[in-house]
Design a protein around this motif. Structure first.
Motif, PDB file in Angstrom:
ATOM      1  N   LEU A  65      50.396  63.184  99.141  1.00  0.00           N
ATOM      2  CA  LEU A  65      49.172  62.408  99.319  1.00  0.00           C
ATOM      3  C   LEU A  65      48.080  62.901  98.377  1.00  0.00           C
ATOM      4  CD1 LEU A  65      47.660  60.211 100.836  1.00  0.00           C
ATOM      5  CD2 LEU A  65      47.102  61.884 102.619  1.00  0.00           C
ATOM      6  N   GLY A  66      48.001  64.217  98.186  1.00  0.00           N
ATOM      7  CA  GLY A  66      47.013  64.776  97.258  1.00  0.00           C
ATOM      8  C   GLY A  66      47.236  64.299  95.834  1.00  0.00           C
ATOM      9  N   ILE A  67      48.500  64.250  95.400  1.00  0.00           N
ATOM     10  CA  ILE A  67      48.824  63.770  94.052  1.00  0.00           C
ATOM     11  C   ILE A  67      48.457  62.300  93.904  1.00  0.00           C
ATOM     12  CG2 ILE A  67      50.733  63.270  92.470  1.00  0.00           C
ATOM     13  CD1 ILE A  67      52.102  65.807  93.526  1.00  0.00           C
ATOM     14  N   PHE A  68      48.741  61.510  94.932  1.00  0.00           N
ATOM     15  CA  PHE A  68      48.427  60.071  94.909  1.00  0.00           C
ATOM     16  C   PHE A  68      46.928  59.854  94.752  1.00  0.00           C
ATOM     17  CE2 PHE A  68      47.744  55.913  96.975  1.00  0.00           C
ATOM     18  CZ  PHE A  68      48.682  55.137  96.305  1.00  0.00           C
ATOM     19  N   LEU A  69      46.115  60.594  95.518  1.00  0.00           N
ATOM     20  CA  LEU A  69      44.660  60.462  95.440  1.00  0.00           C
ATOM     21  C   LEU A  69      44.112  61.027  94.126  1.00  0.00           C
ATOM     22  CD1 LEU A  69      43.738  61.450  99.116  1.00  0.00           C
ATOM     23  CD2 LEU A  69      43.671  59.162  98.107  1.00  0.00           C
ATOM     24  N   ALA A  70      44.708  62.127  93.653  1.00  0.00           N
ATOM     25  CA  ALA A  70      44.270  62.711  92.384  1.00  0.00           C
ATOM     26  C   ALA A  70      44.561  61.770  91.217  1.00  0.00           C
ATOM     27  CB  ALA A  70      44.964  64.055  92.164  1.00  0.00           C
ATOM     28  N   TYR A  71      45.703  61.090  91.258  1.00  0.00           N
ATOM     29  CA  TYR A  71      46.039  60.106  90.224  1.00  0.00           C
ATOM     30  C   TYR A  71      44.996  58.995  90.189  1.00  0.00           C
ATOM     31  CZ  TYR A  71      48.398  56.135  88.040  1.00  0.00           C
ATOM     32  OH  TYR A  71      48.697  55.048  87.248  1.00  0.00           O
ATOM     33  N   SER A  72      44.615  58.513  91.373  1.00  0.00           N
ATOM     34  CA  SER A  72      43.602  57.468  91.468  1.00  0.00           C
ATOM     35  C   SER A  72      42.290  57.911  90.839  1.00  0.00           C
ATOM     36  CB  SER A  72      43.371  57.102  92.940  1.00  0.00           C
ATOM     37  OG  SER A  72      42.301  56.197  93.074  1.00  0.00           O
ATOM     38  N   SER A  73      41.851  59.105  91.173  1.00  0.00           N
ATOM     39  CA  SER A  73      40.588  59.610  90.642  1.00  0.00           C
ATOM     40  C   SER A  73      40.669  59.862  89.142  1.00  0.00           C
ATOM     41  CB  SER A  73      40.194  60.897  91.365  1.00  0.00           C
ATOM     42  OG  SER A  73      40.019  60.644  92.744  1.00  0.00           O
ATOM     43  N   GLY A  74      41.849  60.275  88.651  1.00  0.00           N
ATOM     44  CA  GLY A  74      42.023  60.479  87.209  1.00  0.00           C
ATOM     45  C   GLY A  74      41.833  59.181  86.433  1.00  0.00           C
ATOM     46  N   SER A 114      50.445  46.857 100.655  1.00  0.00           N
ATOM     47  CA  SER A 114      51.234  46.607 101.860  1.00  0.00           C
ATOM     48  C   SER A 114      52.739  46.741 101.627  1.00  0.00           C
ATOM     49  CB  SER A 114      50.927  45.210 102.409  1.00  0.00           C
ATOM     50  OG  SER A 114      51.281  44.215 101.465  1.00  0.00           O
ATOM     51  N   LYS A 115      53.138  46.924 100.372  1.00  0.00           N
ATOM     52  CA  LYS A 115      54.565  47.037 100.047  1.00  0.00           C
ATOM     53  C   LYS A 115      54.988  48.506 100.052  1.00  0.00           C
ATOM     54  CE  LYS A 115      54.242  42.632  99.204  1.00  0.00           C
ATOM     55  NZ  LYS A 115      54.741  41.638 100.181  1.00  0.00           N
ATOM     56  N   PRO A 116      55.834  48.946 100.990  1.00  0.00           N
ATOM     57  CA  PRO A 116      56.210  50.364 101.103  1.00  0.00           C
ATOM     58  C   PRO A 116      57.212  50.810 100.044  1.00  0.00           C
ATOM     59  CG  PRO A 116      57.347  49.091 102.765  1.00  0.00           C
ATOM     60  CD  PRO A 116      56.447  48.128 102.051  1.00  0.00           C
ATOM     61  N   ASP A 117      56.838  50.670  98.801  1.00  0.00           N
ATOM     62  CA  ASP A 117      57.669  51.110  97.681  1.00  0.00           C
ATOM     63  C   ASP A 117      56.800  51.989  96.779  1.00  0.00           C
ATOM     64  OD1 ASP A 117      60.234  50.559  95.857  1.00  0.00           O
ATOM     65  OD2 ASP A 117      58.445  50.385  94.580  1.00  0.00           O
ATOM     66  N   THR A 118      57.265  53.155  96.429  1.00  0.00           N
ATOM     67  CA  THR A 118      56.450  54.115  95.688  1.00  0.00           C
ATOM     68  C   THR A 118      55.967  53.556  94.358  1.00  0.00           C
ATOM     69  OG1 THR A 118      57.650  55.962  96.698  1.00  0.00           O
ATOM     70  CG2 THR A 118      56.383  56.442  94.708  1.00  0.00           C
ATOM     71  N   THR A 119      56.847  52.883  93.603  1.00  0.00           N
ATOM     72  CA  THR A 119      56.457  52.321  92.308  1.00  0.00           C
ATOM     73  C   THR A 119      55.366  51.266  92.479  1.00  0.00           C
ATOM     74  OG1 THR A 119      58.679  52.673  91.434  1.00  0.00           O
ATOM     75  CG2 THR A 119      57.262  51.129  90.247  1.00  0.00           C
ATOM     76  N   LEU A 167      53.327  51.001  94.973  1.00  0.00           N
ATOM     77  CA  LEU A 167      52.115  51.658  95.457  1.00  0.00           C
ATOM     78  C   LEU A 167      51.320  52.286  94.317  1.00  0.00           C
ATOM     79  CD1 LEU A 167      53.359  53.363  98.753  1.00  0.00           C
ATOM     80  CD2 LEU A 167      51.775  51.447  98.531  1.00  0.00           C
ATOM     81  N   TYR A 168      52.006  52.841  93.338  1.00  0.00           N
ATOM     82  CA  TYR A 168      51.287  53.429  92.202  1.00  0.00           C
ATOM     83  C   TYR A 168      50.695  52.349  91.295  1.00  0.00           C
ATOM     84  CZ  TYR A 168      51.852  58.427  92.836  1.00  0.00           C
ATOM     85  OH  TYR A 168      51.718  59.715  93.297  1.00  0.00           O
ATOM     86  N   ILE A 169      51.350  51.189  91.212  1.00  0.00           N
ATOM     87  CA  ILE A 169      50.756  50.058  90.483  1.00  0.00           C
ATOM     88  C   ILE A 169      49.486  49.597  91.211  1.00  0.00           C
ATOM     89  CG2 ILE A 169      51.081  47.645  89.812  1.00  0.00           C
ATOM     90  CD1 ILE A 169      54.067  48.271  89.443  1.00  0.00           C
ATOM     91  N   ALA A 170      49.595  49.497  92.543  1.00  0.00           N
ATOM     92  CA  ALA A 170      48.428  49.124  93.348  1.00  0.00           C
ATOM     93  C   ALA A 170      47.312  50.141  93.186  1.00  0.00           C
ATOM     94  CB  ALA A 170      48.827  49.012  94.815  1.00  0.00           C
ATOM     95  N   ASN A 171      47.677  51.405  93.158  1.00  0.00           N
ATOM     96  CA  ASN A 171      46.700  52.480  93.000  1.00  0.00           C
ATOM     97  C   ASN A 171      46.005  52.389  91.640  1.00  0.00           C
ATOM     98  OD1 ASN A 171      45.229  54.738  93.615  1.00  0.00           O
ATOM     99  ND2 ASN A 171      46.926  56.178  93.458  1.00  0.00           N
ATOM    100  N   THR A 172      46.752  52.031  90.601  1.00  0.00           N
ATOM    101  CA  THR A 172      46.181  51.888  89.259  1.00  0.00           C
ATOM    102  C   THR A 172      45.152  50.761  89.236  1.00  0.00           C
ATOM    103  OG1 THR A 172      48.241  52.659  88.261  1.00  0.00           O
ATOM    104  CG2 THR A 172      46.701  51.485  86.830  1.00  0.00           C
ATOM    105  N   LEU A 173      45.506  49.612  89.825  1.00  0.00           N
ATOM    106  CA  LEU A 173      44.586  48.480  89.877  1.00  0.00           C
ATOM    107  C   LEU A 173      43.367  48.799  90.738  1.00  0.00           C
ATOM    108  CD1 LEU A 173      47.098  45.499  90.269  1.00  0.00           C
ATOM    109  CD2 LEU A 173      45.859  46.202  88.203  1.00  0.00           C
ATOM    110  N   LEU A 174      43.597  49.501  91.852  1.00  0.00           N
ATOM    111  CA  LEU A 174      42.495  49.895  92.730  1.00  0.00           C
ATOM    112  C   LEU A 174      41.513  50.805  91.996  1.00  0.00           C
ATOM    113  CD1 LEU A 174      42.625  50.795  96.439  1.00  0.00           C
ATOM    114  CD2 LEU A 174      41.612  52.451  94.890  1.00  0.00           C
TER     115      LEU A 174
END
Length: 443
Positions: free
Chosen positions: A294-303, A341-346, A348-355
């Motif tokens: 979870l920390g990596i996911f949030l850190a990627y977003s902030s980066g 809403s799609k429980p797939d890691t790839t 989710l990271y695309i969603a995170n990039t757009l977010l």
């Protein structure tokens, strides 16, 4: 580069970065702390809402106070409250896990309310009430910015926030995996808050021109100095100044453009609160992520947001209006929430990039719009009530998000997508309104 570190905006950027760093250290581990002490998703949602609820009460008070006694003093008060709150948080780990009551219902799920959880709630209450540093920092940035550099300055403010969110969650995951567990990130958060107090005291200059440190000089002489050097402080008379500093909620709402911007403020925080309430539970219960994941996911977003709010926003703000950038950002956020809403890691990271891209374009541009209204004597009130709107929205969003995720799971992110669609429609209306106003002024 040297000129940036010696510029007038660097100290407030440093203060903002330090404050966010301390706060973000706890985000990835809070859900694990709550569950370890007997709580569940419902308790986590209520705990998350506790901070913004008391910030809703405290932020306008601190905002108005900063108009009267200065931004610097209020920032010191706020940061001291945060430091004491972290000490109270640490106290929870020293207490026995005595169960005060238990509950198991369809609405709340099964949880135990223990003594450490009560202390953590008290810590969040105290931190929330003194947590007006965001609104005061924004008012400070507005004070020292001009129309030409306001968007760039708020972009840098957003980048400093994102940098704190990059380092904080990443460190939290690593520190929580040590023998000291969740205690070590909390100790570091307390130390960082203490450092922020010293930075504010020794590096930050007061931005409200009528507020000075007299240094033993009589108030009469200070007043005479300002009458000569800063005539705008006293020419309107103390009664007018007091009236402006005493802005109430209704008085602020009468300022042109404020109601619509406050509505966008509310909806933005409500939408993101659904994200922050649902994501940790999502990661823990459905995805099976650890605190490090979870920390990596949030850190990627902030980066991503650092890149967007730094060079990208600086470039596009010269070609697009702030209204257009808010509209574009809200549209990207709408798509990202749908993909979450799609429980797939790839995915989710695309969603995170757009977010991250949408948030990086939208929020600094929105703050630029908010900072461009009112006067220096009212910016503390405007920002304070704005933060209050955001806090109220966060409170509702965290409670609703945490509760709904127990029943409808990832469908809660569809609600977020609809909210950012509404924001995009509101900004289309704002663009039309400004365009019509400019045509009338041109005629």
């Amino acid at each position: 580069m040297t000129s940036f570190f010696t510029s007038k905006i660097f100290p407030i950027l440093l203060v903002n970065f330090i404050g966010i760093l301390g706060y973000s250290l706890v985000i990835p581990i809070l859900i694990f702390i709550v569950t370890d002490f007997g709580g569940n998703g419902f308790v986590y949602g209520i705990l998350g809402a506790t901070y913004p609820f008391f910030q809703f009460i405290g932020a306008p008070i601190l905002g108005r106070l900063s108009d009267k006694i200065g931004r610097k003093k209020v920032l010191i008060i706020s940061q001291t409250g945060t430091f004491l709150a972290w000490l109270l948080f640490l106290l929870a780990f020293l207490l026995p896990e005595t169960t005060l009551w238990e509950q198991n219902t369809t609405l709340t799920g099964s949880y135990m309310m223990t003594l450490p959880l009560i202390i953590i709630f008290l810590a969040r209450i105290f931190d929330g009430f003194t947590g007006g540093n965001v609104s005061v920092a924004n008012a400070y940035m507005s004070d020292i910015s001009t129309d030409e550099d306001r968007n760039r300055n708020f972009g840098r403010m957003g980048a400093s926030t994102s940098l704190g969110f990059v380092i904080g969650p990443a460190f939290a995951g690593l520190l929580a995996s040590t023998l000291m567990g969740e205690v070590l990130p909390l100790i570091l958060a307390a130390i960082i808050s203490l450092i922020a107090i010293f930075v504010i005291n020794f590096r930050l200059r007061e931005s409200v021109p009528c507020i000075v440190d007299t240094g033993g000089v009589s108030i009469k002489n200070v007043r005479r100095f300002f009458q000569v050097e800063h005539k705008d402080c006293f020419t309107e008379g103390s009664e007018t100044l007091q009236s402006e500093n005493g802005n109430g909620w209704l008085r602020v709402l009468k300022i042109d453009g404020v109601p619509l911007l406050y509505l966008v403020y509310f909806l933005t925080f409500f939408g993101f609160s659904l994200f922050y309430a649902g994501l940790p539970i999502y990661a823990n219960s459905i995805l099976g992520w650890s605190a490090i994941d979870l920390g990596i996911f949030l850190a990627y977003s902030s980066g991503i947001m650092i890149l967007v709010q730094g060079p990208l926003l600086s470039a596009v703000s010269k070609k697009m209006s702030s209204e257009t950038l808010v509209l574009l950002g809200a549209s990207l956020l709408m798509v990202s929430f749908f993909l979450l809403s799609k429980p797939d890691t790839t995915v989710l990271y695309i969603a995170n990039t757009l977010l991250s891209l949408g948030n990086g374009l939208m929020w600094p541009s929105f703050l630029t719009l908010l900072a461009g209204i009112g006067t220096q004597k009212t910016q503390g009130s405007i920002q304070g009530y704005g933060t209050s709107m955001g806090s109220f929205a966060s409170m509702l969003g965290l409670i609703i998000g945490g509760t709904l995720f127990e029943t409808i799971t990832t469908a809660v992110f569809f609600m977020g997508a609809c909210i950012f669609l509404i924001i995009a429609i509101l900004m289309l209306f704002q663009r039309y309104r400004y365009a019509k106003l400019h045509r009338l002024q041109g005629a």
